[in-house]
Design a protein around this motif. Structure first.
Motif, PDB file in Angstrom:
ATOM      1  N   ASP A 173       3.931  67.156  11.847  1.00  0.00           N
ATOM      2  CA  ASP A 173       4.386  67.628  13.118  1.00  0.00           C
ATOM      3  C   ASP A 173       3.376  68.600  13.642  1.00  0.00           C
ATOM      4  O   ASP A 173       2.734  69.534  12.990  1.00  0.00           O
ATOM      5  N   GLY A 174       3.015  68.354  14.930  1.00  0.00           N
ATOM      6  CA  GLY A 174       1.941  68.963  15.741  1.00  0.00           C
ATOM      7  C   GLY A 174       2.104  70.758  15.510  1.00  0.00           C
ATOM      8  O   GLY A 174       1.289  71.230  15.896  1.00  0.00           O
ATOM      9  N   THR A 175       3.457  71.108  15.796  1.00  0.00           N
ATOM     10  CA  THR A 175       3.577  72.517  15.659  1.00  0.00           C
ATOM     11  C   THR A 175       3.210  73.183  14.398  1.00  0.00           C
ATOM     12  O   THR A 175       3.396  74.300  14.240  1.00  0.00           O
ATOM     13  N   TYR A 219     -10.179  59.747   8.224  1.00  0.00           N
ATOM     14  CA  TYR A 219      -9.624  58.252   8.054  1.00  0.00           C
ATOM     15  C   TYR A 219      -8.825  57.941   9.166  1.00  0.00           C
ATOM     16  O   TYR A 219      -8.169  58.717  10.204  1.00  0.00           O
ATOM     17  N   PHE A 220      -8.786  56.601   9.734  1.00  0.00           N
ATOM     18  CA  PHE A 220      -8.635  56.238  10.834  1.00  0.00           C
ATOM     19  C   PHE A 220      -7.220  56.436  11.541  1.00  0.00           C
ATOM     20  O   PHE A 220      -7.145  57.024  12.545  1.00  0.00           O
ATOM     21  N   PRO A 221      -6.251  56.622  10.667  1.00  0.00           N
ATOM     22  CA  PRO A 221      -4.849  57.099  11.066  1.00  0.00           C
ATOM     23  C   PRO A 221      -4.816  58.865  11.471  1.00  0.00           C
ATOM     24  O   PRO A 221      -4.104  59.055  12.435  1.00  0.00           O
ATOM     25  N   TYR A 222      -5.658  59.469  11.113  1.00  0.00           N
ATOM     26  CA  TYR A 222      -5.703  60.765  11.425  1.00  0.00           C
ATOM     27  C   TYR A 222      -6.401  60.934  12.916  1.00  0.00           C
ATOM     28  O   TYR A 222      -6.120  61.713  13.836  1.00  0.00           O
ATOM     29  N   VAL A 223      -7.516  60.383  13.138  1.00  0.00           N
ATOM     30  CA  VAL A 223      -8.159  60.128  14.307  1.00  0.00           C
ATOM     31  C   VAL A 223      -7.119  59.745  15.289  1.00  0.00           C
ATOM     32  O   VAL A 223      -7.045  60.229  16.572  1.00  0.00           O
ATOM     33  N   GLU A 224      -6.811  58.614  14.972  1.00  0.00           N
ATOM     34  CA  GLU A 224      -5.720  58.148  16.068  1.00  0.00           C
ATOM     35  C   GLU A 224      -4.681  58.858  16.395  1.00  0.00           C
ATOM     36  O   GLU A 224      -3.879  58.963  17.690  1.00  0.00           O
ATOM     37  N   ARG A 225      -4.012  59.805  15.408  1.00  0.00           N
ATOM     38  CA  ARG A 225      -3.001  60.748  15.639  1.00  0.00           C
ATOM     39  C   ARG A 225      -3.204  61.805  16.642  1.00  0.00           C
ATOM     40  O   ARG A 225      -2.620  62.010  17.479  1.00  0.00           O
ATOM     41  N   GLN A 232      -5.681  61.570  18.870  1.00  0.00           N
ATOM     42  CA  GLN A 232      -5.867  60.920  20.192  1.00  0.00           C
ATOM     43  C   GLN A 232      -4.559  60.783  20.780  1.00  0.00           C
ATOM     44  O   GLN A 232      -4.255  61.058  21.884  1.00  0.00           O
ATOM     45  N   ALA A 233      -3.555  60.213  19.845  1.00  0.00           N
ATOM     46  CA  ALA A 233      -2.304  59.875  20.549  1.00  0.00           C
ATOM     47  C   ALA A 233      -1.801  61.382  20.949  1.00  0.00           C
ATOM     48  O   ALA A 233      -0.690  61.120  22.072  1.00  0.00           O
ATOM     49  N   GLU A 234      -1.828  62.301  20.458  1.00  0.00           N
ATOM     50  CA  GLU A 234      -1.101  63.419  21.007  1.00  0.00           C
ATOM     51  C   GLU A 234      -1.896  64.234  21.911  1.00  0.00           C
ATOM     52  O   GLU A 234      -1.518  65.339  22.260  1.00  0.00           O
ATOM     53  N   GLY A 235      -2.965  63.713  22.296  1.00  0.00           N
ATOM     54  CA  GLY A 235      -3.681  64.309  23.400  1.00  0.00           C
ATOM     55  C   GLY A 235      -4.503  65.641  23.102  1.00  0.00           C
ATOM     56  O   GLY A 235      -5.024  66.208  23.750  1.00  0.00           O
ATOM     57  N   HIS A 236      -4.999  65.596  21.640  1.00  0.00           N
ATOM     58  CA  HIS A 236      -5.722  66.931  21.269  1.00  0.00           C
ATOM     59  C   HIS A 236      -7.102  66.765  21.448  1.00  0.00           C
ATOM     60  O   HIS A 236      -7.883  67.734  21.540  1.00  0.00           O
ATOM     61  N   LEU A 237      -7.557  65.622  21.618  1.00  0.00           N
ATOM     62  CA  LEU A 237      -9.034  65.191  21.502  1.00  0.00           C
ATOM     63  C   LEU A 237      -9.611  65.268  23.076  1.00  0.00           C
ATOM     64  O   LEU A 237      -9.149  64.440  24.041  1.00  0.00           O
TER      65      LEU A 237
END
Lengths: 267, 267
Positions: B21-23, B42-48, B50-55
């Motif tokens: 959870d992002g919060t 680990y690639f799922p963390y990087v993708e997460r 990115q997907a959530e717009g934090h990067l």
């Protein structure tokens, strides 16, 4: 949004404020603080939130002393059952030697009429950064392999239980995190803890004292079990004892992820 | 601010992204994400992220597989030593069965020339909500008294160590949190774990399975040790076994803060 509680909207959220640094409070907890009508807690936590400007002016504050956990928990359940949106403030993580267990105990031991009402209340625990993880982060990675957490206070459990757990934890070769190592009312427990550890562990075993982690007056000390003295700990100190594998590298200590062989024969 | 690393400004921050959870990501970690030039993980963390717009769009991403922790750690140290501001992404808390220990291992085992350079790098671990605390919060307060955390994977330690720790933890009457209980490559370990627990604990002992805690597909199951089956756990499950004192109240489970008497004679 009105501050008058509606009987259908009541809730109780037991929230973790982390070790002290405001940037370690999660957005989830901040959102709950913003939504609450009432906040209960040990008075320094209430004062801290006020001082940092996190509390809105209309929130009702109910600060209390730190030996009144069950009374505070009952009060919180009562307020929430009557429709208030209630924050129970906890330092660190509410689930680790903090207010969450006290709330469920208060619910479990309530008189039947109260229990039936209180069981309707929405109770949510919102996690926080507990002292042992904050301290470990500042020290390196001493909890990077299997570990245990022990509350060294014998206010709520007999001392022989603590001593037995220390011996078994050493035999299991866990790294250990100690909460509430020493207080003015319990001056000798941590001395006995060091004595037990010296019986079970080698003198070069690493031990770390993290006081007021993440705060302006944070103090970190790493030494060996042979060098440790009881005075290195007080109630604001989190103690971490390494496993047999815990090592220093530069200014850091860490416990490797891998484990080589059996330290003892299987009991 | 330029994304070109300056040789004096390099750092490595090993950051905890919490359970999902992002919060539950701390503002401290968000600030580091905003400041970084490079992110490894680990690639799922990087993708997460990115997907959530934090990067930010200029950040350099270096995703890798989950058996490459030491190579990833070396790469991070190298980048930071050359002046990059490097994020090492970790789920949960980086210090609990995650990337922090791997980074210090990589530093400790480096060739001398690398080690001397890498020891100059500012390395900071930024804590997060680890899976066991997120799961405990959703379940009630099962870790409200003394507890231990055990990684059930035998990839990096011999199985007899795990089994010995399980027996000693049960004898100490710790509540227990199990990470990595079961995977396709280790289908039998959790079955053996349940067998050991059934030898050491009463059949009515509570056990909880928390899968994908805090995510949209979160699943929580509480049952007794007698009812538990190996299939209830997988790699996305955090398992909590109560102590002899852990109880149910309404939909919650909790371990009381107080402890009545010695469960066993001192060994």
């Amino acid at each position: 949004m009105s501050s008058t509680p509606s009987s259908h909207a009541g809730w109780l959220r037991i929230v973790g404020l982390g070790p002290g640094d405001g940037t370690l409070i999660t957005p989830q907890v901040h959102a709950s603080i913003a939504d609450a009508t009432d906040a209960l807690g040990y008075f320094p936590y209430v004062e801290r939130l006020q001082a940092e400007g996190h509390l809105s002016t209309h929130i009702r504050l109910h600060a209390s002393d730190n030996r009144e956990e069950i009374a505070r928990a009952r009060h919180a359940l009562q307020l929430a059952a009557s429709g208030a949106r209630v924050l129970m403030l906890s330092s660190g993580d509410p689930g680790v030697f903090a207010m969450a267990a006290a709330v469920f105990e208060a619910l479990d031991t309530a008189a039947e009429a109260d229990k039936n009402t209180w069981l309707q209340v929405s109770i949510e625990v919102q996690p926080g950064i507990t002292a042992m993880l904050a301290a470990a982060a500042r020290l390196g990675a001493p909890l990077g392999h299997d570990f245990c957490a022990i509350n060294l206070s014998d206010n709520l459990k007999p001392w022989p239980i603590i001593e037995q757990r220390l011996r078994l934890a050493a035999q299991a070769d866990f790294a250990m995190a100690f909460y509430n190592p020493r207080s003015q009312s319990r001056p000798t427990g941590f001395m006995r803890t060091l004595d037990v550890l010296r019986e079970c562990c080698e003198p070069q075993r690493l031990i770390a004292f993290a006081r007021n982690t993440s705060r302006i007056d944070e103090r970190l000390v790493v030494c060996t079990l042979a060098e440790a003295t009881p005075e290195m700990a007080d109630m604001r100190t989190l103690v971490i004892v390494g496993s047999s594998q815990t090592r220093r590298i530069g200014p850091h200590i860490y416990t490797p992820r891998s484990y080589p062989e059996l330290p003892h024969s299987t009991p």
